[in-house]
Design an enzyme around this catalytic site. Structure first.
Site, PDB file in Angstrom:
ATOM      1  N   SER A  15       0.820  -1.215   0.000  1.00  0.00           N
ATOM      2  CA  SER A  15       0.000   0.000   0.000  1.00  0.00           C
ATOM      3  C   SER A  15       0.850   1.260   0.000  1.00  0.00           C
ATOM      4  CB  SER A  15      -0.941  -0.009   1.205  1.00  0.00           C
ATOM      5  OG  SER A  15      -1.877  -1.050   1.092  1.00  0.00           O
ATOM      6  N   GLU A  36       9.567  -5.068  -6.044  1.00  0.00           N
ATOM      7  CA  GLU A  36       8.536  -5.916  -5.447  1.00  0.00           C
ATOM      8  C   GLU A  36       8.956  -7.375  -5.562  1.00  0.00           C
ATOM      9  OE1 GLU A  36       5.760  -8.003  -3.806  1.00  0.00           O
ATOM     10  OE2 GLU A  36       5.838  -5.815  -3.569  1.00  0.00           O
ATOM     11  N   ALA A  37       8.977  -8.075  -4.422  1.00  0.00           N
ATOM     12  CA  ALA A  37       9.400  -9.477  -4.409  1.00  0.00           C
ATOM     13  C   ALA A  37       8.402 -10.385  -5.109  1.00  0.00           C
ATOM     14  CB  ALA A  37       9.611  -9.942  -2.965  1.00  0.00           C
ATOM     15  N   HIS A 485      -3.321  -7.052  11.694  1.00  0.00           N
ATOM     16  CA  HIS A 485      -3.026  -5.626  11.757  1.00  0.00           C
ATOM     17  C   HIS A 485      -1.700  -5.362  12.472  1.00  0.00           C
ATOM     18  CE1 HIS A 485      -7.683  -4.868  11.682  1.00  0.00           C
ATOM     19  NE2 HIS A 485      -7.207  -5.216  10.501  1.00  0.00           N
TER      20      HIS A 485
END
Length: 549
Positions: A15, A36-37, A485
């Protein structure tokens, strides 16, 4: 070895990374490299993982993608002492969009008081009046523009569609015990019960990748590398100068002319800092990692919401998701979605949100309930899969919003391929245990109200035999788990012990920032995706202001 360079190198296209990639490349002055993996989130671009990418776009697909190794890191915690020594599953997105591509899409900002608390802890510039403009900037609110909401922003926020009548009955039952309906939990007051708002657009998931990367990906000054697994931040004379990473199995290196920005989330960002020699000197020395910058709180301060569930079998004739998700009902829902992008396949995990207080003396709610008209068969009967019950069902899933328990995340070794150890320490604090028991009792009280009880056949989970605080707490310990979270492991603060300062700069290292959920000094009162997007929007302005200075 392949070499790349850019003004800004961003590690992680979750995000926060998607927001920064868009905003930092927006004016055309700066080049941006996004690492980005994982792979692409679109089935047309991700043919090797077509099924996973297709499920990402369909909202209800989160039930399948969250634990799919093709698009999720699939973290698992260490055995957790207070919850029966169980390991807790932590899906985190390993795909463009990160966890916003596999989550349940619920849009919750938290309470204004959360951000005032950040400011009081030394995070100057992060009070409610400071962050509200960035929530509004990010938002394309279906309900229209107001003092609290924005329109025309990248992220689509819409109301829940096709809620079932039993959800309306739950709202009536809550009102019977004094929990009023509230129009907007992201408005002046969070307290009450309401239909959930979600990040969807025209019946499709609206992830950070869809909202921020799609409009920016064709810019000449933005390059996105997928399959790029960061190994180490490259440091020289006390400043970050690039990132070493593997690219589809080969070695690669990126030079950052201005800054390196870590957006890996609450697990990956502290892990990469430690691999790079930034962390507790004692811990790094034990792992054989040379200490570049001592920062004893890297990986500490882990906070997360802990949730348990109460399930009810409803009387025959009550409509629930269970009937929609099986047999001819499912066939009908698939056809409906194909035609109108509505119905079951356009649902999130929770039709209703309820926020309330566990104790009357509290100023703001400390309990959140995700409520949905569905129940699942026990894992022993379903082979570990999510399979709806054959009968109509209703589930309450309460969590404590402001836990006092703290865990940690640390590298296991100097090997970048070895995932870090996650120790959540759920329910370590007595206050957390008390709040969980109070939330359980409250859910039962709502279910017992005549307007709802008349439609309930029986309580199936944990069952009516579980009575008394000790028995309730034992059940919560045995059955509860994360709401997914995790935050706080690169804590922001005004004190020297914080990992990053209020401009999100890593203390002790120049030209290195962390921008993601790990910087939150304290967990917000609700789901975390909207706050992470806000953090990245604000960070982008700070980064650009520094570049222009």
């Amino acid at each position: 070895m392949r070499h790349f360079d850019a003004d800004y190198v961003i590690v992680g296209a979750g995000s926060a990374g998607c927001v920064l990639a868009n905003r930092l490349s927006e004016n055309g002055r700066y080049s941006v490299l996004l690492l980005e993996a994982g792979g692409d989130d679109r089935p047309t671009r991700n043919w090797r993982q077509f099924g996973s990418a297709a499920l990402i776009q369909i909202p209800v697909g989160f039930a399948k993608t969250m634990k799919n190794a093709a698009v999720s890191w699939n973290y698992e915690s260490e055995p957790d002492a207070q919850t029966g020594g169980r390991r807790h599953s932590y899906p985190r997105g390993k795909v463009l969009g990160g966890s916003s591509s596999i989550n349940a899409m619920l849009y919750v900002r938290g309470q204004p008081e959360d951000y005032e608390g950040w400011r009081q802890q030394g995070c100057i510039g992060w009070g409610w009046d400071d962050v509200l403009p960035y929530f509004r900037k990010s938002e394309d609110q279906e309900r229209g523009e107001s003092e609290w909401h924005g329109i025309g922003g990248p992220l689509s926020v819409t109301d829940t569609r096709d809620g079932l009548p039993i959800s309306e009955t739950v709202m009536e039952a809550a009102e019977a015990i004094g929990i009023s309906s509230v129009d907007d939990i992201n408005g002046p007051s969070q307290e009450g019960v309401t239909w959930s708002q979600v990040t969807m657009r025209r019946g499709l998931r609206h992830s950070a990748a869809a909202a921020y990367l799609r409009p920016a990906e064709k810019r000449r000054n933005l390059r996105i590398l997928k399959g790029a697994m960061a190994r180490q931040v490259l440091l020289e004379s006390g400043r970050a100068c690039g990132v070493a990473f593997s690219l589809n199995g080969g070695d690669a290196e990126a030079v950052a002319k201005n800054e390196v920005i870590l957006c890996g989330g609450a697990f990956n960002s502290p892990h990469l800092l430690e691999l790079s020699g930034i962390g507790s000197p004692k811990r790094l020395s034990e792992l054989g990692i040379s200490v570049i910058a001592g920062s004893r709180n890297v990986g500490e301060n882990l906070q997360d919401h802990f949730m348990h569930a109460l399930s009810f079998r409803m009387k025959e004739g009550v409509r629930s998701i269970n009937q929609q998700a099986q047999g001819f009902g499912l066939i009908g829902q698939v056809l409906r979605y194909a035609i109108s992008r509505r119905g079951l396949l356009a649902q999130s995990s929770s039709q209703l949100m309820l926020f309330t207080k566990s104790r009357l003396e509290l100023v703001t709610p400390d309990i959140q309930m995700h409520i949905t008209p569905a129940t699942m068969k026990p894992p022993s009967e379903a082979g570990g899969k999510l399979v709806p019950d054959d009968h109509p069902g209703l589930t309450f899933a309460p969590c404590h919003l402001r836990p006092e328990s703290r865990g940690h995340v640390h590298a296991r070794s100097a090997n970048p391929a070895e995932l870090p150890a996650v120790t959540p320490n759920f329910l370590a604090a007595q206050a957390d245990r008390d709040a969980q028991v109070a939330a359980f009792k409250l859910a039962r009280t709502i279910a017992a109200q005549p307007v709802l009880a008349s439609q309930v056949e029986c309580e199936t989970l944990p069952g009516e035999k579980i009575k008394g605080d000790d028995a309730i707490l034992s059940y919560i310990r045995a059955a509860g788990t994360t709401v997914h979270h995790p935050v706080g492991t690169c804590r922001m603060g005004g004190d020297e012990a914080s990992v990053v300062d209020p401009q999100l700069r890593v203390r002790g290292v120049d030209r290195l920032r962390v921008v993601d959920a790990s910087v939150m000094p304290r967990l917000v009162s609700g789901n975390t995706n909207a706050p992470v997007i806000m953090i990245a929007e604000k960070a982008a302005d700070m980064i650009l202001a520094d570049a222009a200075a």
